[in-house]
Design a protein around this motif. Sequence first.
Motif, mmCIF file in Angstrom:
data_model
loop_
_atom_site.group_PDB
_atom_site.id
_atom_site.type_symbol
_atom_site.label_atom_id
_atom_site.label_comp_id
_atom_site.label_asym_id
_atom_site.label_seq_id
_atom_site.Cartn_x
_atom_site.Cartn_y
_atom_site.Cartn_z
ATOM 1 N N HIS A 1 14.899 36.783 51.944
ATOM 2 C CA HIS A 1 14.496 36.087 53.210
ATOM 3 C C HIS A 1 14.880 37.098 54.141
ATOM 4 O O HIS A 1 15.800 38.066 54.227
ATOM 5 C CB HIS A 1 15.735 34.399 52.937
ATOM 6 N N ASP B 1 22.175 40.629 51.866
ATOM 7 C CA ASP B 1 21.777 39.462 50.768
ATOM 8 C C ASP B 1 20.027 38.790 51.963
ATOM 9 O O ASP B 1 20.339 38.578 53.479
ATOM 10 C CB ASP B 1 22.735 38.453 51.098
ATOM 11 N N GLY B 2 18.731 39.261 51.338
ATOM 12 C CA GLY B 2 17.726 38.707 52.174
ATOM 13 C C GLY B 2 16.959 39.643 51.983
ATOM 14 O O GLY B 2 15.964 39.855 51.832
ATOM 15 N N GLU C 1 16.315 30.093 53.782
ATOM 16 C CA GLU C 1 16.975 30.412 52.788
ATOM 17 C C GLU C 1 18.107 29.818 52.796
ATOM 18 O O GLU C 1 18.679 29.358 52.021
ATOM 19 C CB GLU C 1 16.660 31.846 51.938
ATOM 20 N N HIS D 1 17.116 42.267 45.180
ATOM 21 C CA HIS D 1 18.463 41.475 45.615
ATOM 22 C C HIS D 1 19.599 41.839 45.777
ATOM 23 O O HIS D 1 19.392 42.558 44.054
ATOM 24 C CB HIS D 1 18.141 40.009 45.209
HETATM 25 ZN ZN LIG Z 1 19.663 35.691 49.473
#
Ligand SMILES: [Zn+2]
Length: 416
Positions: free
Chosen positions: A83, A94-95, A128, A192
């Motif tokens: 995401h 993150d994502g 997300e 991730h």
């Molecule tokens: Zn994430």
Amino acid sequence: MRNLTVNGERLWASLMELAQIGATEKGGVCRLAASDLDGEARRLFIRWCEEAGCTVTIDHIGNIFARRPGRNPELAPVMAGSHLDTQPTGGRFDGAYGVMAGLEVVRTLNDLAYETEAPVEIVAWTNEEGSRFSPAMVGSGVFAGVFTLDAALATRDNNAPALTLGSELERIGFAGKASVGGRKVGAYFEAHIEQGPILEAAGLPVGIVTGAQGQRWYEITVTGQEAHAGPTPMPRRRDALVGAARMIDEVNKIGHAYAPYACATVGFVQVSPNSRNTIPGRVFFTVDFRHPQDDVLSAMDRELRAACAAAAATQNLEVAVEEFWRFPPTPFDPELVGAVREAAQAQGYTHQDIISGAGHDAVYMARVAPSAMIFVPCVGGISHNEIEDAKPEDLTAGCAVLLNAVLESADGDAVK
Ligand SMILES: [Zn+2]
């Protein structure tokens, strides 16, 4: 198993350029779902995908799919992604890492003029994080049939209820034309950052994610009797807080008893009347249990109920234990997990199996397609924080593992 590498510098440069969109003063990123900045990041991602020769499709919930054709257009695509939205005080990885790693896989295949058997698609899922619009993991959730499209589009902005996810996607130009889900996905891979401390502590660049934890959430009400703190002798008291304190201690002990995978947390407590010279008559608190196996969660459930009943009995209290919500454990596809492990071995990266403690788009995708995840360490195990950080060499390692696992699915399984 092939043994191809990726261009780590190009991956890092793309991550850093993407992190400029919504960059915060402390070095993090604030790029809330369906905001102007989310739109800007999406447009940059699409430009890069088109430059890499991909055909881009956007569905009704704003999920973006960038397809690199394979030799056999009849085969279901192998997907890699994550995401682009972040928490309000989010980080750069993150994502974003999972999406940029998917892009780097495609760019590497282009460099090598490598034609896969099945098509490869890079995917960026909508919302997300669930911070601006709750719940979380909505784009993948609608794709997997967990939420209806109408309900997801009608979700309201937590701080500006006049705005919906649907109206905001429309405004930023990402209310796409394709229907959501309902098509075959050959495999789904998501790289991730770990968002926990395990890989860093073990000094390992790669985690083979075998599944995601199940969760059970409880609401517990302890009832005693309010009375004056002075004239009421100790043996006559029905102190709900004393009972609750013993129960909370037992929750912690249950967590330790099922280490290392169990987590047991009491994060919310309400005492009434919450007055310093009145014996508490009622306490309400929550329990959050997590474990990758459902039978262990059931054992933890039994122990919780027994411990609460015993603590209530010794204090002459009543207790009500209600299960508020549950999410079953999600094991990832053994064949795909095996492909990730073999790819790590072939690349010579030290690794260990790991369970995801957090929710991810892959957890919903696992309901409709074979799915697996690759974790890389993040500094201090910290995420959902502007100081979130990761080492370029670990990001490169995870991406190389992703590339070879994607090829195993796009060629190996497809050819069978
Ligand atoms: Zn994430």
